[in-house]
Design a protein around this motif. Structure first.
Motif, PDB file in Angstrom:
ATOM      1  N   TYR A 226       0.835  -1.213   0.000  1.00 50.15           N
ATOM      2  CA  TYR A 226       0.000   0.000   0.000  1.00 50.15           C
ATOM      3  C   TYR A 226       0.864   1.255   0.000  1.00 50.15           C
ATOM      4  N   LEU A 227       2.028   1.179   0.645  1.00 55.39           N
ATOM      5  CA  LEU A 227       2.902   2.350   0.749  1.00 55.39           C
ATOM      6  C   LEU A 227       3.727   2.584  -0.513  1.00 55.39           C
ATOM      7  N   TRP A 228       3.617   1.727  -1.515  1.00 52.14           N
ATOM      8  CA  TRP A 228       4.351   1.963  -2.758  1.00 52.14           C
ATOM      9  C   TRP A 228       3.961   3.299  -3.382  1.00 52.14           C
ATOM     10  N   LEU A 229       2.669   3.608  -3.379  1.00 52.45           N
ATOM     11  CA  LEU A 229       2.214   4.848  -4.013  1.00 52.45           C
ATOM     12  C   LEU A 229       2.731   6.092  -3.295  1.00 52.45           C
ATOM     13  N   PRO A 230       2.657   6.179  -1.943  1.00 52.80           N
ATOM     14  CA  PRO A 230       3.250   7.362  -1.287  1.00 52.80           C
ATOM     15  C   PRO A 230       4.745   7.501  -1.545  1.00 52.80           C
ATOM     16  N   VAL A 231       5.468   6.391  -1.535  1.00 54.42           N
ATOM     17  CA  VAL A 231       6.909   6.458  -1.802  1.00 54.42           C
ATOM     18  C   VAL A 231       7.159   6.928  -3.234  1.00 54.42           C
ATOM     19  N   ALA A 232       6.338   6.468  -4.190  1.00 56.12           N
ATOM     20  CA  ALA A 232       6.484   6.914  -5.582  1.00 56.12           C
ATOM     21  C   ALA A 232       6.203   8.413  -5.702  1.00 56.12           C
ATOM     22  N   ASP A 233       5.179   8.902  -4.982  1.00 57.62           N
ATOM     23  CA  ASP A 233       4.878  10.338  -5.022  1.00 57.62           C
ATOM     24  C   ASP A 233       6.009  11.162  -4.403  1.00 57.62           C
ATOM     25  N   ILE A 234       6.581  10.662  -3.307  1.00 58.46           N
ATOM     26  CA  ILE A 234       7.706  11.369  -2.681  1.00 58.46           C
ATOM     27  C   ILE A 234       8.909  11.401  -3.622  1.00 58.46           C
ATOM     28  N   PHE A 235       9.170  10.275  -4.289  1.00 58.07           N
ATOM     29  CA  PHE A 235      10.280  10.220  -5.245  1.00 58.07           C
ATOM     30  C   PHE A 235      10.048  11.194  -6.392  1.00 58.07           C
ATOM     31  N   SER A 236       8.813  11.246  -6.898  1.00 60.33           N
ATOM     32  CA  SER A 236       8.493  12.165  -7.989  1.00 60.33           C
ATOM     33  C   SER A 236       8.616  13.617  -7.546  1.00 60.33           C
ATOM     34  N   SER A 237       8.191  13.901  -6.316  1.00 60.15           N
ATOM     35  CA  SER A 237       8.299  15.277  -5.814  1.00 60.15           C
ATOM     36  C   SER A 237       9.758  15.686  -5.632  1.00 60.15           C
ATOM     37  N   ILE A 238      10.617  14.738  -5.248  1.00 60.57           N
ATOM     38  CA  ILE A 238      12.051  15.037  -5.127  1.00 60.57           C
ATOM     39  C   ILE A 238      12.636  15.382  -6.497  1.00 60.57           C
ATOM     40  N   LEU A 239      12.297  14.579  -7.512  1.00 57.64           N
ATOM     41  CA  LEU A 239      12.773  14.868  -8.866  1.00 57.64           C
ATOM     42  C   LEU A 239      12.254  16.214  -9.360  1.00 57.64           C
ATOM     43  N   ALA A 240      10.969  16.494  -9.064  1.00 63.25           N
ATOM     44  CA  ALA A 240      10.403  17.779  -9.485  1.00 63.25           C
ATOM     45  C   ALA A 240      11.099  18.942  -8.784  1.00 63.25           C
ATOM     46  N   LYS A 241      11.455  18.751  -7.513  1.00 68.47           N
ATOM     47  CA  LYS A 241      12.156  19.806  -6.776  1.00 68.47           C
ATOM     48  C   LYS A 241      13.546  20.042  -7.367  1.00 68.47           C
ATOM     49  N   ILE A 242      14.245  18.959  -7.693  1.00 71.27           N
ATOM     50  CA  ILE A 242      15.573  19.108  -8.303  1.00 71.27           C
ATOM     51  C   ILE A 242      15.475  19.848  -9.633  1.00 71.27           C
ATOM     52  N   GLN A 243      14.498  19.477 -10.447  1.00 65.68           N
ATOM     53  CA  GLN A 243      14.317  20.155 -11.731  1.00 65.68           C
ATOM     54  C   GLN A 243      13.922  21.611 -11.544  1.00 65.68           C
ATOM     55  N   SER A 244      13.152  21.904 -10.476  1.00 66.80           N
ATOM     56  CA  SER A 244      12.783  23.295 -10.195  1.00 66.80           C
ATOM     57  C   SER A 244      14.022  24.124  -9.860  1.00 66.80           C
ATOM     58  N   LEU A 245      14.925  23.551  -9.056  1.00 71.03           N
ATOM     59  CA  LEU A 245      16.159  24.264  -8.712  1.00 71.03           C
ATOM     60  C   LEU A 245      17.022  24.490  -9.956  1.00 71.03           C
ATOM     61  N   ILE A 246      17.063  23.484 -10.857  1.00 71.72           N
ATOM     62  CA  ILE A 246      17.821  23.641 -12.093  1.00 71.72           C
ATOM     63  C   ILE A 246      17.213  24.737 -12.957  1.00 71.72           C
ATOM     64  N   LEU A 247      15.884  24.755 -13.042  1.00 70.61           N
ATOM     65  CA  LEU A 247      15.214  25.783 -13.839  1.00 70.61           C
ATOM     66  C   LEU A 247      15.431  27.172 -13.254  1.00 70.61           C
ATOM     67  N   GLU A 248      15.414  27.278 -11.922  1.00 64.58           N
ATOM     68  CA  GLU A 248      15.678  28.571 -11.294  1.00 64.58           C
ATOM     69  C   GLU A 248      17.082  29.056 -11.620  1.00 64.58           C
ATOM     70  N   ARG A 249      18.040  28.121 -11.623  1.00 61.70           N
ATOM     71  CA  ARG A 249      19.408  28.481 -11.990  1.00 61.70           C
ATOM     72  C   ARG A 249      19.483  28.928 -13.453  1.00 61.70           C
ATOM     73  N   ASP A 250      18.777  28.213 -14.333  1.00 58.65           N
ATOM     74  CA  ASP A 250      18.779  28.589 -15.751  1.00 58.65           C
ATOM     75  C   ASP A 250      18.127  29.956 -15.965  1.00 58.65           C
ATOM     76  N   ILE A 251      17.064  30.235 -15.211  1.00 55.71           N
ATOM     77  CA  ILE A 251      16.388  31.532 -15.341  1.00 55.71           C
ATOM     78  C   ILE A 251      17.315  32.664 -14.911  1.00 55.71           C
ATOM     79  N   GLU A 252      18.099  32.435 -13.846  1.00 55.62           N
ATOM     80  CA  GLU A 252      19.065  33.452 -13.422  1.00 55.62           C
ATOM     81  C   GLU A 252      20.112  33.703 -14.499  1.00 55.62           C
ATOM     82  N   MET A 253      20.566  32.643 -15.153  1.00 59.86           N
ATOM     83  CA  MET A 253      21.570  32.800 -16.211  1.00 59.86           C
ATOM     84  C   MET A 253      20.970  33.463 -17.447  1.00 59.86           C
TER      85      MET A 253
END
Length: 330
Positions: A226-253
């Protein structure tokens, strides 16, 4: 159909299959009743043979399990799902917040990237029809101008082809990324349905002396899956956060007028590959939270597949790097 709708379909399939638990409960009642008879008889016989007073408390266990079997859908599954549902909802809301931020940043980056390319006279005519027509108007009809004009058409067409290839490869990886999430959710739903339908049988078998651990094993496996889905959502949110930080860096450049953007999206593609491989480690990570056995062969095959995929991706990257390095050294 959108991937989110497919996830909703899987949830509705789980809800519609739950009435089948009642059919198995009818069979489980007979197995549990027979097991309770033998269980009580053995306990009473042991106490009488040892001339000890009969302890009634251990004998309540078969009756408590029998009540759980009679009201399995509401008492057992309803209680477990009610406790675990807030975890699923909390992790999903976390993912939605990160995805919304990621979409806003991506739109902002695309706009700034186009403006930066338009500022560069060497690239402006490749993406803008107005700049391309303006450059053509500046040329005449001399042989050299015609050669230049032909080169511009060829360069513009090559730029469009490269862009289409990059976009096609990115869409392919996005499909694989969404497919990996759907694979995990589909297997999770299948496991939950099987565990739910055969749950009354597992409870009935646990009444028999020597099979008491069946009950705890069923609980740990159900909670772990049952906990597979929450762990998958947490993993996806981590990837989305990393991509958000990369995009913020690109926007600054991109805010720098002298910065020339790179349209290859290499970092985005790398994290898509990481996400595809990482999705298949979710069962292992969930096993760290709730230790459950019984699905070891499947988990082992999944982890081996993920490892092989990572080795192939690393080998391909190393081969490409070595090839490029060899050409540069010649």
């Amino acid at each position: 159909m959108e991937p989110n709708n497919l996830h909703e379909v899987l949830r509705s399939v789980y809800d519609e299959m739950m009435p089948l638990c009642a059919d198995m409960a009818a069979v489980a009642k007979g197995v549990a009743g027979l097991g309770a008879l033998f269980y009580v008889a053995i306990k009473v016989w042991q106490s009488l043979s040892r001339a000890e007073p009969i302890d009634l408390f251990p004998m309540l266990r078969p009756f408590a399990i029998g009540i759980c079997i009679m009201f399995f859908s509401t008492l057992v599954l309803g209680s477990i799902n009610a406790v675990l549902s807030p975890i699923v909802q909390g992790s999903h809301s976390m993912l939605e917040d990160q995805v919304l931020d990621l979409n806003e940043l991506q739109q902002k980056k695309d706009l700034l990237e186009r403006e930066a390319m338009l500022r560069n006279p060497e690239m402006a005519y490749l993406i803008s029809d107005e700049e391309f027509d303006k450059k053509l108007e500046e040329l005449g009809w001399s042989p050299s101008d015609l050669v230049t004009m032909s080169g511009m058409y060829i360069e513009r067409e090559m730029f469009a082809i490269k862009k289409d290839i990059r976009d096609g490869f990115r869409e392919f990886l996005e499909i694989l990324f969404q497919s990996a999430a759907l694979v995990i959710d589909t297997i999770r739903t299948f496991f939950l349905i099987v565990l739910s339908i055969l749950g009354p049988i597992a409870f009935a078998i646990s009444v028999w002396d020597g099979f008491q651990t069946t009950l705890t094993q069923w609980l740990t496996r159900y909670i772990s899956v049952y906990l597979w889905l929450p762990v998958a959502d947490i993993f996806s949110s981590i990837l989305a956060k990393i991509q958000s930080l990369i995009l913020e860096r690109d926007i600054e450049m991109l805010a720098d007028p002298n910065f020339i953007p790179d349209t290859s999206n290499t970092v985005y593609i790398i994290y898509m590959i990481i996400g595809i491989i990482g999705y298949f480690t979710i069962p292992t990570v969930t096993g760290w939270v709730i230790q459950a056995g019984g699905a070891g062969n499947f988990m082992r095959n999944v982890n081996q597949t993920a490892t092989k995929s990572g080795n192939i991706a690393g080998a391909a990257a190393g081969s490409a790097t070595g090839n490029i390095s060899g050409r540069l050294l010649k």
